[in-house]
Design an enzyme around this catalytic site. Structure first.
Site, PDB file in Angstrom:
ATOM      1  N   ASP A  15       0.798  -1.246   0.000  1.00  0.00           N
ATOM      2  CA  ASP A  15       0.000   0.000   0.000  1.00  0.00           C
ATOM      3  C   ASP A  15       0.823   1.285   0.000  1.00  0.00           C
ATOM      4  OD1 ASP A  15      -2.004  -1.878   0.164  1.00  0.00           O
ATOM      5  OD2 ASP A  15      -2.885  -1.137   2.023  1.00  0.00           O
ATOM      6  N   ASP A  53      -4.516  -0.756  -1.970  1.00  0.00           N
ATOM      7  CA  ASP A  53      -5.839  -0.588  -1.377  1.00  0.00           C
ATOM      8  C   ASP A  53      -6.718   0.072  -2.441  1.00  0.00           C
ATOM      9  OD1 ASP A  53      -7.008  -1.185   1.187  1.00  0.00           O
ATOM     10  OD2 ASP A  53      -7.223   0.966   1.551  1.00  0.00           O
ATOM     11  N   HIS A  55     -10.715   0.906  -3.225  1.00  0.00           N
ATOM     12  CA  HIS A  55     -12.112   0.885  -2.772  1.00  0.00           C
ATOM     13  C   HIS A  55     -13.053   1.561  -3.758  1.00  0.00           C
ATOM     14  CE1 HIS A  55     -10.747  -0.428   1.139  1.00  0.00           C
ATOM     15  NE2 HIS A  55     -10.079   0.678   1.384  1.00  0.00           N
ATOM     16  N   HIS A  59     -17.423   3.052   0.150  1.00  0.00           N
ATOM     17  CA  HIS A  59     -17.084   1.744   0.711  1.00  0.00           C
ATOM     18  C   HIS A  59     -17.524   1.640   2.171  1.00  0.00           C
ATOM     19  CE1 HIS A  59     -14.305  -1.519   2.124  1.00  0.00           C
ATOM     20  NE2 HIS A  59     -14.738  -2.038   1.002  1.00  0.00           N
ATOM     21  N   HIS A  88     -10.684   7.008   1.522  1.00  0.00           N
ATOM     22  CA  HIS A  88      -9.304   6.893   1.035  1.00  0.00           C
ATOM     23  C   HIS A  88      -9.234   5.855  -0.082  1.00  0.00           C
ATOM     24  CE1 HIS A  88      -9.694   3.532   3.825  1.00  0.00           C
ATOM     25  NE2 HIS A  88      -8.748   2.935   3.121  1.00  0.00           N
ATOM     26  N   LYS A 113      -7.005  -4.862  -3.179  1.00  0.00           N
ATOM     27  CA  LYS A 113      -7.795  -5.383  -2.061  1.00  0.00           C
ATOM     28  C   LYS A 113      -8.724  -4.303  -1.542  1.00  0.00           C
ATOM     29  CE  LYS A 113      -3.999  -4.363   1.097  1.00  0.00           C
ATOM     30  NZ  LYS A 113      -4.676  -3.344   1.912  1.00  0.00           N
ATOM     31  N   CYS A 158      -2.240  -3.177   7.550  1.00  0.00           N
ATOM     32  CA  CYS A 158      -2.131  -4.027   6.356  1.00  0.00           C
ATOM     33  C   CYS A 158      -0.840  -4.828   6.305  1.00  0.00           C
ATOM     34  CB  CYS A 158      -2.326  -3.173   5.104  1.00  0.00           C
ATOM     35  SG  CYS A 158      -4.003  -2.485   5.033  1.00  0.00           S
TER      36      CYS A 158
HETATM   37 ZN   LIG Z   1      -8.665   0.939   2.815  1.00  0.00          ZN
END
Ligand SMILES: [Zn+2]
Length: 206
Positions: A15, A53, A55, A59, A88, A113, A158
């Site tokens: 990330d 990351d 989204h 989300h 984010h 993810k 993470c």
């Molecule tokens: Zn996230």
């Protein structure tokens, strides 16, 4: 100190995205400073995986998706407790892009993810329900990987969760703390260090 990487070692860089670095929506202090040393270490590995990351807008992990809830508070989701975050890493936005100075041209795989609306995913291996795989474990097994070395953002979420899952999957695991930075919400940094030590994750401290 990080050992010399072998052919069955895989570096997973977690990330390293604009929103997690200084100036981003969920900035982790020290994020920008990790980019150059991560580039340097990654150049020593044959196999590098990046996680991202990623989204959809609205989300379920965003506080803004829950009326009256503030970021960094915890709610109960069907899969268990979930910290609510500021919006984010919304896909296809600048915040979700990798840091512009991250330069690992031989990256073999990018794992996205958190793309599924109802469930967050800290770990590079499983969503936060603990059972839905991201596909990374399958890739590592097909590559005959033996050891997973992790770094990036954030150490106590993470990176740490990925380390624990990698151990659960039977890999040898190293977490490189000097190439990681933490958010530290409600003691999360101390908790992940303890969990990693208990699980047999080797924490590289310098
Ligand atoms: Zn996230």
């Amino acid at each position: 100190m990080l050992p010399t990487p072998g052919p069955r070692d895989v570096l997973v860089v977690v990330d390293m995205q604009n929103d997690f670095c200084e100036g981003g929506a969920l900035a982790v202090s020290g994020g920008n400073a990790l980019v150059a040393p991560i580039n340097a270490v990654a150049a020593r590995f044959d196999t590098v995986v990046l996680t991202q990351d990623w989204h959809p807008a609205g989300h379920s992990s965003f506080a803004s998706s829950h009326a009256g809830r503030d970021p960094f508070t915890t709610i109960e989701m069907p899969y268990g407790p979930q910290i609510l975050w500021p919006d984010h890493c919304i896909w296809d936005t600048h915040g979700a892009a990798f840091h512009r100075d991250l330069h690992i041209p031989h990256t073999r795989l990018v794992v996205r993810k958190g793309w599924d609306h109802p469930v967050d995913s800290y770990s590079a291996f499983f969503e936060n329900d603990g059972v839905t795989p991201t596909g990374l474990a399958g890739a590592l097994r097909e590559w005959d990987a033996e050891r997973v070395i992790l770094c990036g953002l954030a150490l106590d979420f993470c990176v740490g969760w990925s380390a624990l899952d990698a151990r659960r999957l039977g890999f040898s695991v190293m977490l490189v703390e000097p190439l990681s930075a933490a958010i530290d919400v409600d003691g999360s940094l101390a908790a992940i260090r303890t969990a990693c030590d208990d699980a047999g994750v080797v924490r590289i401290l310098e």
